[in-house]
Scaffold this active site. Structure first.
Site, short mmCIF file in Angstrom:
data_model
loop_
_atom_site.label_atom_id
_atom_site.label_comp_id
_atom_site.label_asym_id
_atom_site.label_seq_id
_atom_site.Cartn_x
_atom_site.Cartn_y
_atom_site.Cartn_z
N SER A 144 0.85 -1.35 -0.12
CA SER A 144 0.22 0.10 -0.29
C SER A 144 0.53 1.41 -0.33
CB SER A 144 -0.91 -0.11 1.83
OG SER A 144 -1.79 1.50 1.40
N TYR A 157 -1.07 -0.25 10.46
CA TYR A 157 -1.52 -0.13 8.96
C TYR A 157 -0.24 -0.17 8.25
CZ TYR A 157 -3.90 -1.16 4.38
OH TYR A 157 -3.57 -0.96 2.93
#
Ligand code: NAD
Length: 262
Positions: A144, A157
């Site tokens: 990501s 995350y």
């Protein structure tokens, strides 16, 4: 009819989710047989049903990627049943909570790392053993842009996706001698849908200097940070994954391709 991925077997994790299913659909359209893996068995069966127009073999496996033993038996079963595993789209992931690091819930931090990092490692490890035996493999890990830039309020995350990019670089080196390439993709803002709405809402609620308290305004702030001034569509991902799994990327390994609008 010869298709580019006929006689290839692809294992896709997070296959019941948005990105996993879109990529599974593309691989099936290119002729690959599919082993679909997800924690959510019900959504997995819906995913399989939605792919039924493709003339390829499809198996489904309800499995928690964070459980190495379970992953090992599923992966060994897929290899035995399908005969081989050529492609791995290592994609299962969880976004976690939104809170500044000093308030971030420790149990959620562990959960995110367990799924996104240990889970990705578990699948990569077990699948790579079968690929090594055949001296062939192509692996794409879903990272990501959060693993490149470290967005606010996403301690777990962000850390987990930095780790995915690191794992990709290490695995690319370890597996290069066996004709196995390992690359990553890094989507940024994708929409519309649940993931987009969730991050817009939760960034507003997290209440930081970086985003407005108003979700509508947060959406505008996020879009304004993108040079192309729009979020990406899920359909802009499968072609990149197919490129990294296919022969057109034959001299690429250990890279992380942003899919981020600039
Ligand atoms: P999604 O929630 O639609 O799909 C994720 C899938 O992973 C779900 O089907 C879920 O059941 C599965 N999963 C979660 N935990 C699991 C576990 N322990 N074992 C097995 N399966 C598990 O989300 P998505 O957008 O399709 O996300 C796919 C990947 O893309 C994730 O790694 C995510 O971090 C990454 N990503 C998404 C975006 C985005 O905006 N959508 C942006 C960047 C990166």
């Amino acid at each position: 009819t010869a298709q580019p991925f006929s006689h290839r077997v692809a294992l896709v994790t997070g296959a019941a989710g948005n990105i996993g299913l879109a990529c599974a659909e593309r691989l099936a359209a290119m002729g690959a047989d599919l082993a679909l893996l997800d924690l959510n068995g019900e959504k997995l069966e819906q995913a399989r049903a939605s792919l039924s127009q493709h003339d390829v073999r499809i198996t489904t496996h309800t499995c928690d990627v964070s459980d190495s033993e379970q992953v090992g038996s599923v992966v060994d079963g897929v290899a035995a049943e399908m005969g081989q595993i050529d492609f791995l789209f290592n994609n299962a992931g969880y976004q976690g909570a939104f809170a500044p690091v000093q308030d971030y819930p420790a149990d959620d931090f562990a959960r995110v790392m367990n799924i996104n990092v240990c889970g990705m490692f578990n699948v990569l490890q077990h699948v790579s053993r079968h690929m090594i035996a055949r001296r062939f493999g192509r692996i794409v890990n879903t990272a990501s842009m959060a693993g490149v830039q470290g967005p606010p309020n996403m301690a777990a995350y962000g850390a987990s996706k930095f780790a995915v990019i690191g794992l990709t670089q290490v695995a690319a080196k370890d597996l290069a001698p066996y004709n196995i390439r390992v690359n990553a993709i890094s989507p940024a803002f994708m929409g519309p849908g649940m993931m987009w709405d969730r991050q817009v809402t939760l960034q507003a609620e997290a209440g930081s200097q970086y985003f407005s308290r108003d979700p509508k305004e947060v959406a505008r702030q996020m879009i304004d940070s993108v040079p192309m001034r729009r979020y990406g569509s899920i359909e802009e991902i499968p072609g990149v994954v197919a490129f990294l799994l296919g022969d057109d990327s034959s001299y690429m390994t250990g890279v992380n391709l942003p899919i981020s609008g600039g």
